[in-house]
Design a protein around this motif. Structure first.
Motif, mmCIF file in Angstrom:
data_model
loop_
_atom_site.group_PDB
_atom_site.id
_atom_site.type_symbol
_atom_site.label_atom_id
_atom_site.label_comp_id
_atom_site.label_asym_id
_atom_site.label_seq_id
_atom_site.Cartn_x
_atom_site.Cartn_y
_atom_site.Cartn_z
ATOM 1 N N ALA A 179 37.001 60.583 35.803
ATOM 2 C CA ALA A 179 37.041 59.473 36.754
ATOM 3 C C ALA A 179 36.908 58.132 36.034
ATOM 4 C CB ALA A 179 35.918 59.633 37.776
ATOM 5 N N ILE A 180 37.413 57.081 36.680
ATOM 6 C CA ILE A 180 37.274 55.724 36.136
ATOM 7 C C ILE A 180 35.894 55.193 36.511
ATOM 8 C CG2 ILE A 180 38.225 53.394 36.123
ATOM 9 C CD1 ILE A 180 40.878 54.575 37.055
ATOM 10 N N PRO A 181 35.119 54.716 35.544
ATOM 11 C CA PRO A 181 33.822 54.124 35.891
ATOM 12 C C PRO A 181 33.995 52.935 36.824
ATOM 13 C CG PRO A 181 34.026 54.446 33.517
ATOM 14 C CD PRO A 181 35.377 54.682 34.101
ATOM 15 N N ASP A 182 32.982 52.655 37.600
ATOM 16 C CA ASP A 182 33.040 51.522 38.525
ATOM 17 C C ASP A 182 32.851 50.229 37.749
ATOM 18 O OD1 ASP A 182 33.183 49.940 40.709
ATOM 19 O OD2 ASP A 182 31.235 50.500 41.541
ATOM 20 N N PHE A 183 33.940 49.784 37.135
ATOM 21 C CA PHE A 183 33.889 48.562 36.336
ATOM 22 C C PHE A 183 33.473 47.385 37.211
ATOM 23 C CE2 PHE A 183 37.344 50.674 33.708
ATOM 24 C CZ PHE A 183 36.506 50.929 32.638
ATOM 25 N N ASN A 184 32.613 46.590 36.688
ATOM 26 C CA ASN A 184 32.276 45.326 37.342
ATOM 27 C C ASN A 184 32.244 44.267 36.260
ATOM 28 O OD1 ASN A 184 31.517 43.383 39.150
ATOM 29 N ND2 ASN A 184 29.374 44.012 39.244
ATOM 30 N N LEU A 185 33.432 43.975 35.746
ATOM 31 C CA LEU A 185 33.569 43.096 34.587
ATOM 32 C C LEU A 185 34.141 41.760 35.051
ATOM 33 C CD1 LEU A 185 35.083 45.791 32.204
ATOM 34 C CD2 LEU A 185 32.687 45.139 32.476
ATOM 35 N N PRO A 186 33.329 40.733 35.138
ATOM 36 C CA PRO A 186 33.747 39.476 35.781
ATOM 37 C C PRO A 186 34.881 38.756 35.082
ATOM 38 C CG PRO A 186 31.627 39.210 34.668
ATOM 39 C CD PRO A 186 31.937 40.665 34.633
ATOM 40 N N ARG A 187 35.057 38.966 33.765
ATOM 41 C CA ARG A 187 36.075 38.213 33.025
ATOM 42 C C ARG A 187 37.351 39.006 32.775
ATOM 43 N NH1 ARG A 187 32.664 34.847 28.383
ATOM 44 N NH2 ARG A 187 31.040 34.047 29.766
ATOM 45 N N LEU A 188 37.403 40.248 33.246
ATOM 46 C CA LEU A 188 38.563 41.091 32.978
ATOM 47 C C LEU A 188 39.804 40.557 33.701
ATOM 48 C CD1 LEU A 188 39.357 43.694 31.486
ATOM 49 C CD2 LEU A 188 38.953 44.933 33.618
ATOM 50 N N LYS A 189 40.848 40.229 32.918
ATOM 51 C CA LYS A 189 42.093 39.690 33.471
ATOM 52 C C LYS A 189 43.263 40.659 33.311
ATOM 53 C CE LYS A 189 41.007 34.778 32.783
ATOM 54 N NZ LYS A 189 41.449 33.514 32.134
#
Length: 628
Positions: A179-189
């Motif tokens: 599964a894909i982790p629940d990314f919470n990366l504010p700068r990810l473009k």
């Protein structure tokens, strides 16, 4: 008191010497680590690292900090590395910020001591043969990570959620599962997880990214892919799921067995199925009628135009079906936001007709102008088309490559949207408006455009991988920025088109091996760039442009003139009438002739051509400019 003051300089001197010793020790440590890496991993002979030369100024691909005390960057794409990286080597470069080893043949596991270097910010390892799991220990300062086109397996480490600074994450074309982790990366473009073995639902924190970021994972669901199936929870509290039998399966109405499916139920199902099929046939018939009408009207409707004009006024019609009006896909870094319907209503004028299709300048209602390319004879299916668009979007981030802003795909129409460049093309600057009011392109501008175009092609070769080519380099596809810099257009389109359509005409830019066997390589791109340089130096038009009196086979003509030792006769008269540096022109001519060598292996690589062009201009040249 005198003694007390006299000891201060001694203490300062001792401190300075000890600090200098630490600095030298750190740089020596970096040197030894890189020499060990070089000796442990086989590579091409052009790597010039050795003990006797200064590491910061002489070593290929090595960048030091401003005071020359530490190695902060390694840039060695396509250098021919082959094999695995031993432990405890690159991890010792504890001041390293940039690691670029893409497009090599590195294999084995990616060691955790590399990605965990505390100072590491940019990692480019795409197009190698790394395998095994992705290391979970990773630098929290990471800004960009590209490990695409490898053989990584296992799951995405949950520690990726700690990459609070990351803006670009490319993991596509591996064998990553889970599964894909629940990314919470504010700068990810920018994110690409496509063509792996990922499963489960796409976390809401990243479902804003486009379809192409997740395509190729058959067990992945949720926006922007297909919605996940809703499965009713089992009434049993036990976590163990038993297989359900027809005798025990309950329906929503509470009925218990298939005994209730009697003759009446079967007749009802049959009648309902016939009714559904009849309705489906009717819908398909209506859709076919609409499609036939839309084909007759076309997506571009021509307005009345005056004969003999080179710019024909056009407008985008309503040939696209109503259900597809908003299926214009924008890339994440695009600042435009308009619907396909807005584009279809815009007035447009033809900028040119090339081997890939017709290019228009579209003027939107709010005053924005964009370039729309209407492709023809596209052989790729939707999946392949979208994958290629993703590649084009990534390569287009280089300042000398035309940036793809959006695209539209349907069975009958394929449209690409680019920024509009008012500077036009290099071809128009060199050969257009030959009348009395023409402003010739001076030598300094030609030098800048040539270097910009070279950097763009080199970036295409580097970012696309060792087998990625442009395939259609010519002066019409070199656009001019407001800063008079060269920008390469039509990137990646060759891979989508019918090959016979793109090579049907006589083309003076094509390498001999391309005209004979239609085999396009990066070295054939180098040949085309060499013809481009000759075009800029001579002012003559290469073969393939009917209607121009000065059209010649440029490589053959220049070789014949140079062989007779009349080198000055080669250069464009417009150049000789302005300010120029003859030595620089001769140097560029030598680079061009090296690029158009008949044998592909004798030609330089594009990155070598870039370095050669950069070495032409010297600071003292400004005072040596010659006037007629």
């Amino acid at each position: 008191m005198k003694f007390k003051f006299s000891i201060v300089p001694f203490v300062l001197l001792s401190f300075t010497l000890s600090l200098f010793g630490l600095i030298v020790a750190d740089l020596n440590s970096d040197r030894q680590a890189l020499l060990k890496f070089s000796s442990s991993v086989p590579h091409a002979p052009r790597l010039n690292w050795n003990e006797s030369t200064p590491i910061c100024t002489s070593w290929v691909g090595v960048t030091c900090n401003s005071n020359g005390t530490r190695v902060i960057g390694i840039h060695l794409p396509g250098i021919g590395f082959k094999g695995s990286i031993p432990e405890n080597i690159l991890g010792k470069l504890d001041a390293l910020r940039i690691l670029s080893l893409h497009s090599n043949d590195l294999r084995g596991n990616l060691l955790s001591d590399i990605l965990s270097i505390p100072s590491l910010q940019y990692v480019y390892l795409q197009h190698n043969n790394f395998s095994g799991p992705i290391p979970s220990s990773i630098s929290p300062k990471l800004i960009a990570l590209d490990i695409s086109f490898n053989f990584f397996s296992g799951s995405i480490p949950p520690t990726f959620q700690n990459l609070r600074r990351i803006t670009r994450l490319f993991l596509q074309n591996n064998s990553i599962s889970g599964a894909i982790p629940d990314f919470n990366l504010p700068r990810l473009k920018y994110l690409n997880l496509s063509y792996n073995n990922l499963n489960g639902s796409i976390p809401s924190s990243i479902n804003k990214f486009p379809y192409t970021s997740f395509v190729g994972n058959s067990l992945l669901c949720g926006p922007p892919l297909n919605h996940c199936s809703v499965i009713s929870p089992s009434p049993s509290p036990s976590p163990v799921y038993q297989p359900l039998s027809p005798a025990t399966t309950q329906t929503k109405k509470g009925t218990t067995s298939k005994n209730y499916f009697g003759l009446g139920s079967i007749l009802a199902l049959a009648i309902g199925g016939c009714a559904f099929l009849s309705l489906l046939v009717l819908v398909i018939f209506v859709c076919c009628l609409k499609k036939k009408k839309s084909k007759s009207s076309g997506i571009l409707k021509v307005k009345a135009s005056c004969a003999g004009k080179t710019e024909v006024s056009k407008s985008f019609g309503s040939g696209v079906q109503e259900a597809e009006k908003n299926k214009l896909f924008f890339f994440e870094d695009c600042f435009y936001r308009f619907d396909l319907e807005d584009l279809l209503k815009a007035s447009a004028e033809v900028l040119g007709k090339g081997s890939y299709g017709t290019t228009y300048k579209a003027s939107l209602e709010e005053g924005t102008s964009v370039v729309v390319k209407r492709l023809r004879e596209v052989m790729a299916g939707k999946k392949e088309f979208e994958q290629q668009m993703e590649v084009m979007g990534r390569i287009g981030r280089h300042p000398n490559v035309m940036s793809l802003q959006a695209y539209y795909y349907s069975k009958d129409e394929k449209l690409l949207v680019y920024n509009y460049m008012p500077g036009g093309s290099l071809f128009s600057l060199l050969h257009g408006n030959k009348g009395a009011g023409r402003t010739p392109l001076d030598w300094v501008s030609r030098m800048k455009i040539a270097l910009g175009a070279a950097k763009g092609i080199a970036s295409i070769h580097s970012e696309g991988g060792p087998k990625f080519t442009h395939g259609n380099i010519k002066s019409c596809n070199v656009l001019i920025t407001q800063e008079l810099d060269g920008c390469i257009a039509d990137v990646g389109l060759k891979h989508l088109m019918n090959p016979s359509a793109t090579m049907s005409r006589v083309n003076g830019y094509l390498a001999p091996e391309v005209t004979e066997s239609r085999k396009i390589t990066q070295k054939s791109d180098v040949y085309s760039f060499g013809v481009l340089l000759l075009e800029m130096l001579t002012g003559k038009t290469p073969l393939g442009y009917p209607g121009y009196d000065d059209m010649v086979d440029l490589p053959r003509w220049v070789r014949s003139v140079v062989r007779e030792e009349w080198t000055a006769e080669v250069f464009d008269e417009e150049l000789l009438r302005g300010q120029y540096v003859e030595e620089e022109m001769v140097q560029m001519l030598q680079i061009a002739l090296a690029c158009v060598e008949k044998v592909a292996d004798d030609r330089p690589r594009m990155d070598e051509a870039v370095r050669n062009l950069e070495e032409i201009r010297h600071p003292e040249s400004e005072s040596n400019v010659q006037t007629p």
